[in-house]
Design an enzyme around this catalytic site. Structure first.
Site, PDB file in Angstrom:
ATOM      1  N   GLN A  69       4.220 -13.467  -1.636  1.00 42.39           N
ATOM      2  CA  GLN A  69       4.915 -12.244  -1.141  1.00 42.39           C
ATOM      3  C   GLN A  69       5.764 -12.381   0.195  1.00 42.39           C
ATOM      4  O   GLN A  69       6.719 -11.864   0.650  1.00 42.39           O
ATOM      5  CB  GLN A  69       3.879 -11.127  -0.794  1.00 42.39           C
ATOM      6  N   ALA A  99       0.708  -1.263   0.269  1.00 40.77           N
ATOM      7  CA  ALA A  99       0.125  -0.057   0.032  1.00 40.77           C
ATOM      8  C   ALA A  99       0.880   1.078   0.049  1.00 40.77           C
ATOM      9  O   ALA A  99       0.570   2.023  -0.845  1.00 40.77           O
ATOM     10  CB  ALA A  99      -0.981   0.081   1.098  1.00 40.77           C
ATOM     11  N   ASP A 119      -4.182  -2.503   3.840  1.00 34.05           N
ATOM     12  CA  ASP A 119      -4.111  -1.729   2.473  1.00 34.05           C
ATOM     13  C   ASP A 119      -5.252  -0.713   2.834  1.00 34.05           C
ATOM     14  O   ASP A 119      -5.288   0.349   1.720  1.00 34.05           O
ATOM     15  CB  ASP A 119      -4.518  -2.558   1.436  1.00 34.05           C
ATOM     16  N   LYS A 178      -3.849  -8.385   2.919  1.00 29.33           N
ATOM     17  CA  LYS A 178      -3.759  -9.648   2.113  1.00 29.33           C
ATOM     18  C   LYS A 178      -4.799 -10.651   2.566  1.00 29.33           C
ATOM     19  O   LYS A 178      -4.701 -11.056   3.588  1.00 29.33           O
ATOM     20  CB  LYS A 178      -2.283 -10.226   2.176  1.00 29.33           C
TER      21      LYS A 178
END
Ligand code: MRU
Length: 346
Positions: free
Chosen positions: A198, A50, A239, A249
């Site tokens: 990630q 973000a 985010d 996520k």
């Protein structure tokens, strides 16, 4: 190198960024010379996270200002607005992207200039300011959060909220690093974060670079580890944070429920730019990504071709599951009735 930077070149200027899709195998810097190249980089997660997207949004408008070829100021502003909308539409969930775009557009508009060269200068100045502020805010946030961790803690994190998710420093990983720098021994459990990994590709790599002890687990191992008493705290980034939920996520909600079940503190680290005072959970669009992210990996089929897939990139964690939100302005506790009043509304 910062995750994303502006480079002045002979012509219009260039955005340079670390291509995160190649990590940890390859550390490669790529250049975006056009807004469409930047949009491709955002949509394919070459740049992601973000706060980094906030900087990308700001630099994207500056790039649009530098690449517009018109001599009419009215047309120049129209070009900027078209670019702004295109950039914002690449990823809908992280509020920072739209925030960065809107902030640079507002800086140009509020300057009241009608000169293209001056508007270009203002756009770039504002974009650079967003990037610089991100670094300073994350440093402050990290120091506030470090106080919540004790010597010997084992901390679970999900996805990547490290320096690569920001311009530098990181949020959740910035907090862990600050705790380690304060002399505490912290070890990290990094969830792999399917489907784009990630956690395994980026968080594990970042922590190993920093020499912070890290153990990689499959996302589904978190519950039994909590039950066995192997996790002391959970910390994630965000985010978007509305009054009633934290968007992060996909998989974050599951960890929050598990943490609650096992009386484990669940912390969210995010700068104020991630808060969305104008919306509630159900107003937020959750990005759905390409089904092939689940059907195959590097060309190898993981599911039958044509398998029906549901692939949301984010989920919403009800705010009641969050022990504390760590920001650059201090630590806020959603259990306190007035916690939201400390969030700036503009
Ligand atoms: O799809 P991504 O990789 O952009 O998702 C990133 C996350 O969910 C991060 O946890 C979040 O942006 C916080 S980054 C400080």
């Amino acid at each position: 190198m910062r995750t994303i930077e502006w480079k002045n070149d002979m012509k219009n200027g260039t955005i340079t960024l670390i291509d995160q899709t190649l990590l940890p195998g390859e550390y490669k810097i790529i250049e975006c010379k056009t807004v469409s190249a930047l949009c491709e980089a955002i949509a394919s997660l070459r740049i992601r996270g973000a706060p980094a997207l906030g900087a990308a949004g700001g630099y994207g408008v500056a790039l649009a200002a530098h690449t517009s070829t018109t001599t009419s100021f009215e047309q120049f502003m129209r070009d900027l607005h078209v670019a702004a909308e295109t950039i914002k539409q690449t990823r809908p969930t992280a509020i920072n992207l739209a925030w960065g775009v809107d902030r640079v557009i507002a800086a140009v508009r509020e300057s009241s200039t009608s000169r293209i060269d001056e508007a270009r200068r203002i756009a770039l100045c504002e974009a650079v300011a967003i990037a610089e502020e991100d670094v300073q805010r994350n440093k402050r946030l990290s120091r506030h959060g470090a106080a919540l961790f004790e010597d010997g803690d084992t901390v679970l994190t999900h996805c990547n909220a490290g320096r690569l998710a920001c311009v530098d420093v990181g949020t959740a990983i910035g907090v862990i690093r600050a705790a380690v720098e304060a002399g505490k021994e912290i070890s990290v459990i990094s969830c792999e974060t399917r489907p784009l990994n990630q956690g395994s590709r980026i968080t594990t790599w970042e922590l190993m670079q920093d020499k912070i002890p890290v153990t990689l687990i499959a996302d589904s191992a978190a519950g039994s580890m909590m039950r066995e008493g192997l996790i002391d705290k959970v910390i994630v980034g965000a985010d978007r944070i509305t009054r009633d939920a934290v968007f992060n996520k996909i998989g974050t909600y599951t960890h929050s429920v598990l943490a609650k079940e096992h009386d484990i503190p669940f912390y969210v680290a995010a700068p104020i730019s991630t808060f969305d005072p104008a919306r509630l959970e159900h107003d937020v669009v959750i990005e759905e990504r390409d089904p092939d992210e689940l059907r195959r990996i590097n060309g190898v089929m993981l599911a039958p071709a044509g398998a029906v897939v549901y692939n949301p990139a984010f989920d919403a964690t009800p705010i009641r599951n969050v022990t504390a939100v760590i920001t650059e302005d201090g630590v806020m506790y959603p259990a306190q009735p007035d916690w939201w009043s400390r969030i700036p509304t503009s």
